[in-house]
Motif scaffolding. Structure first.
Motif, PDB file in Angstrom:
ATOM      1  N   UNK A  90      -7.491  -6.067  -5.387  1.00  0.00           N
ATOM      2  CA  UNK A  90      -8.809  -5.784  -5.968  1.00  0.00           C
ATOM      3  C   UNK A  90      -9.677  -5.081  -4.929  1.00  0.00           C
ATOM      4  N   UNK A  91      -9.667  -5.592  -3.701  1.00  0.00           N
ATOM      5  CA  UNK A  91     -10.440  -4.985  -2.618  1.00  0.00           C
ATOM      6  C   UNK A  91      -9.971  -3.561  -2.337  1.00  0.00           C
ATOM      7  N   UNK A  92      -8.657  -3.344  -2.298  1.00  0.00           N
ATOM      8  CA  UNK A  92      -8.127  -1.995  -2.080  1.00  0.00           C
ATOM      9  C   UNK A  92      -8.597  -1.029  -3.153  1.00  0.00           C
ATOM     10  N   UNK A  93      -8.572  -1.466  -4.403  1.00  0.00           N
ATOM     11  CA  UNK A  93      -9.004  -0.601  -5.505  1.00  0.00           C
ATOM     12  C   UNK A  93     -10.487  -0.257  -5.390  1.00  0.00           C
ATOM     13  N   UNK A  94     -11.299  -1.242  -5.013  1.00  0.00           N
ATOM     14  CA  UNK A  94     -12.734  -0.989  -4.862  1.00  0.00           C
ATOM     15  C   UNK A  94     -13.010  -0.039  -3.699  1.00  0.00           C
ATOM     16  N   UNK A  95     -12.335  -0.245  -2.558  1.00  0.00           N
ATOM     17  CA  UNK A  95     -12.526   0.645  -1.410  1.00  0.00           C
ATOM     18  C   UNK A  95     -12.066   2.065  -1.719  1.00  0.00           C
TER      19      UNK A  95
END
Length: 104
Positions: A90-95
């Motif tokens: 989720x964090x990777x997608x947001x970044x």
């Protein structure tokens, strides 16, 4: 002993399970950077701390077969571990979305 995170609606055991899920995700990546190795367990712990409760509530509402919660939080800890593993994705997608937006 009183849990210091209880005031914030967090359970220490859920955060530890999420941290372990994030650590598993960091260790299982073949091309993990130092940032991912450090951030993955932290993101896993934070995601598990805040998303596990709503996830378990939703799963019970749709009658998903979970272990009974009589004295043991096995279902909640398993969900926290899975949320911890997915937390860095989720964090990777947001970044990635933010970096694409800022490059425009």
């Amino acid at each position: 002993m009183n849990d210091p995170l209880q005031e914030y609606g967090l359970k220490m055991s859920v955060i530890i399970a999420g941290f372990a899920g994030g650590a598993l995700r960091a260790l299982s990546r073949q091309k993990a950077t130092l940032r991912e190795t450090i951030a993955s367990p932290i993101c896993g712990a934070l995601a598990a701390g805040y998303l596990t409760g709503p996830l378990v509530h939703y799963l019970r509402a749709v009658n998903f077969p979970l272990p009974p919660s009589g004295g043991s939080d096995v279902g909640m800890h398993a969900a926290a571990f899975l949320v911890g593993v997915c937390g860095m994705w989720i964090s990777d997608a947001l970044f990635e979305a933010a970096s694409r937006y800022l490059k425009k």
